[in-house]
Motif scaffolding. Sequence first.
Motif, PDB file in Angstrom:
ATOM      1  N   ASN A  85       0.411  -1.062  -0.239  1.00  0.00           N
ATOM      2  CA  ASN A  85      -0.221  -0.113  -0.444  1.00  0.00           C
ATOM      3  C   ASN A  85       0.706   1.797   0.150  1.00  0.00           C
ATOM      4  OD1 ASN A  85      -2.182  -1.717  -0.296  1.00  0.00           O
ATOM      5  ND2 ASN A  85      -2.883  -1.638   2.566  1.00  0.00           N
ATOM      6  N   PRO A  86       1.822   0.981   0.761  1.00  0.00           N
ATOM      7  CA  PRO A  86       2.530   2.942   0.934  1.00  0.00           C
ATOM      8  C   PRO A  86       3.512   3.126  -0.844  1.00  0.00           C
ATOM      9  CG  PRO A  86       2.617   1.159   2.398  1.00  0.00           C
ATOM     10  CD  PRO A  86       2.557   0.513   2.019  1.00  0.00           C
ATOM     11  N   GLU A  87       3.670   2.178  -1.375  1.00  0.00           N
ATOM     12  CA  GLU A  87       3.947   2.371  -2.954  1.00  0.00           C
ATOM     13  C   GLU A  87       3.101   2.396  -3.977  1.00  0.00           C
ATOM     14  OE1 GLU A  87       8.323  -1.220  -3.583  1.00  0.00           O
ATOM     15  OE2 GLU A  87       5.744  -2.067  -2.517  1.00  0.00           O
ATOM     16  N   HIS A  88       1.865   2.730  -3.656  1.00  0.00           N
ATOM     17  CA  HIS A  88       0.550   2.712  -4.624  1.00  0.00           C
ATOM     18  C   HIS A  88       1.182   4.023  -4.712  1.00  0.00           C
ATOM     19  CE1 HIS A  88      -2.723  -0.572  -3.613  1.00  0.00           C
ATOM     20  NE2 HIS A  88      -0.608  -0.777  -3.621  1.00  0.00           N
ATOM     21  N   ILE A  93       1.265   7.805  -9.643  1.00  0.00           N
ATOM     22  CA  ILE A  93       2.327   9.282 -10.092  1.00  0.00           C
ATOM     23  C   ILE A  93       2.699   9.261 -11.178  1.00  0.00           C
ATOM     24  CG2 ILE A  93       3.727  11.760  -9.133  1.00  0.00           C
ATOM     25  CD1 ILE A  93       0.787  11.379  -8.064  1.00  0.00           C
ATOM     26  N   GLN A  94       4.213   8.463 -11.218  1.00  0.00           N
ATOM     27  CA  GLN A  94       5.277   8.053 -12.129  1.00  0.00           C
ATOM     28  C   GLN A  94       4.462   7.039 -13.194  1.00  0.00           C
ATOM     29  OE1 GLN A  94       7.941   5.927  -8.484  1.00  0.00           O
ATOM     30  NE2 GLN A  94       9.343   7.266 -10.500  1.00  0.00           N
ATOM     31  N   ALA A  95       3.308   6.171 -12.748  1.00  0.00           N
ATOM     32  CA  ALA A  95       2.800   5.594 -14.348  1.00  0.00           C
ATOM     33  C   ALA A  95       2.542   6.582 -14.879  1.00  0.00           C
ATOM     34  CB  ALA A  95       1.897   5.017 -13.924  1.00  0.00           C
ATOM     35  N   ALA A  96       1.411   8.078 -14.290  1.00  0.00           N
ATOM     36  CA  ALA A  96       1.059   8.829 -14.864  1.00  0.00           C
ATOM     37  C   ALA A  96       0.915   9.625 -15.943  1.00  0.00           C
ATOM     38  CB  ALA A  96      -0.561   8.873 -14.020  1.00  0.00           C
ATOM     39  N   ALA A 109      -4.650   4.823  -1.631  1.00  0.00           N
ATOM     40  CA  ALA A 109      -3.748   5.203  -1.143  1.00  0.00           C
ATOM     41  C   ALA A 109      -3.583   4.644   0.389  1.00  0.00           C
ATOM     42  CB  ALA A 109      -3.660   6.602  -1.355  1.00  0.00           C
ATOM     43  N   VAL A 110      -2.498   4.899   0.568  1.00  0.00           N
ATOM     44  CA  VAL A 110      -2.134   5.536   2.610  1.00  0.00           C
ATOM     45  C   VAL A 110      -3.797   6.495   3.142  1.00  0.00           C
ATOM     46  CG1 VAL A 110      -1.466   5.118   4.565  1.00  0.00           C
ATOM     47  CG2 VAL A 110      -0.311   4.073   2.639  1.00  0.00           C
ATOM     48  N   THR A 111      -3.805   7.679   2.564  1.00  0.00           N
ATOM     49  CA  THR A 111      -4.346   8.291   2.705  1.00  0.00           C
ATOM     50  C   THR A 111      -5.131   9.195   2.002  1.00  0.00           C
ATOM     51  OG1 THR A 111      -2.529   9.871   2.663  1.00  0.00           O
ATOM     52  CG2 THR A 111      -2.339   8.827   4.879  1.00  0.00           C
ATOM     53  N   GLU A 117      -4.710  13.776  -4.989  1.00  0.00           N
ATOM     54  CA  GLU A 117      -3.474  14.402  -6.115  1.00  0.00           C
ATOM     55  C   GLU A 117      -3.133  13.105  -6.777  1.00  0.00           C
ATOM     56  OE1 GLU A 117       1.769  14.818  -5.917  1.00  0.00           O
ATOM     57  OE2 GLU A 117       0.247  14.668  -3.809  1.00  0.00           O
ATOM     58  N   MET A 118      -3.098  11.607  -6.705  1.00  0.00           N
ATOM     59  CA  MET A 118      -2.711  10.436  -7.662  1.00  0.00           C
ATOM     60  C   MET A 118      -4.582  10.815  -8.374  1.00  0.00           C
ATOM     61  SD  MET A 118      -2.375   7.766  -4.678  1.00  0.00           S
ATOM     62  CE  MET A 118      -2.152   6.080  -5.212  1.00  0.00           C
ATOM     63  N   VAL A 119      -5.341  10.796  -8.153  1.00  0.00           N
ATOM     64  CA  VAL A 119      -6.629  10.859  -9.193  1.00  0.00           C
ATOM     65  C   VAL A 119      -6.396  12.519  -9.836  1.00  0.00           C
ATOM     66  CG1 VAL A 119      -9.476  11.540  -9.294  1.00  0.00           C
ATOM     67  CG2 VAL A 119      -8.643   9.682  -7.242  1.00  0.00           C
TER      68      VAL A 119
END
Length: 324
Positions: A85-88, A93-96, A109-111, A117-119
């Motif tokens: 989970n902490p790596e998601h 972000i990098q993959a996007a 994510a963890v939080t 931010e990921m979305v």
Amino acid sequence: MINKTRISLKRNKIKWGVAGCGKYLENSFLPALEILKKSKLTSVYSKSQERAKFIAEKFSAANAFSDFEEFLQSNFDVLYISSSNPEHYLQVIQAAKAGKHILCEKPLAVTSKQAAEMVETCKNNNVILTINYKFRSHPLIKKIKELITNDYLGPIVSIYGSFNVNQTPDESFADRGAAFDLATHIIDLFRYLGGEIDDIKGFCDNIVYNSSIEDFSNGIVKFDKSGYGYFQVSYDAVKAFNRIEVIGHKGSVCIEDLFGNRNGSARLILNLPGGAKKTFRRRVNAQLFQLKEFQKRFAKQEAMVVSGEDGLINLRLMEKLIKK
């Protein structure tokens, strides 16, 4: 709609990359992916080059990497993230930013701050972000959704979900216990079947194991439109009645053995007005059905069944649960 510039519909197969080479990837996800004729695994990433190479060879992938940036430069369309989970957060972000579409394991994510931010990053880079809430694609869950949509059940009075497995918390896929690992699936189904959730209250505890990771969680939710939801999840039960049950004003329906039953037979029980109870059995690989649906929607450039926003909403609800 999916950004058309990111997809070539002339391709015969969707090329997949996978990150994180745990047991679920090896024993469930990739065996399901292998069945699909229009999907192909091409690249594998793990922190361990030895493990990446093993998975790549086992599932006939051309490339194995222990460097994530090099991995992202390889030739694939969709990334399945099965890392811890902490790596998601950083991986999404990098993959996007690399233009890869993403199927991420739950929780997103963890939080919720990270998830937001990921979305946003995926939106800004015109890539798909969907979450592996595979039970939405289960044929029997779709049947319940159809009954609700067509008003066979009437207003929803309550939805009940239980998901129990037998494993020590330290072996769990999630790093934050049964709530984030198991209850998140039920919360997602509650929202899918019952609509948005106004409030959530409950408990997280250790019932069997003396561990820093909680092995049990239960709670109640209040739906925005109608009724309540009740759930109970744990790592504590060798034998359990895992089910989802919807009680409506006019009729009721439940699925027994839906959770924790990877390739087993689930039982749908209908109790509708105008007739006797009816029972149907269906043997389903939920992961396979989820991947089939992803593949179909990806090819047709349709919105996914589960969005990145769904992952964010579910995470906010889980955070609210564990704070009470």
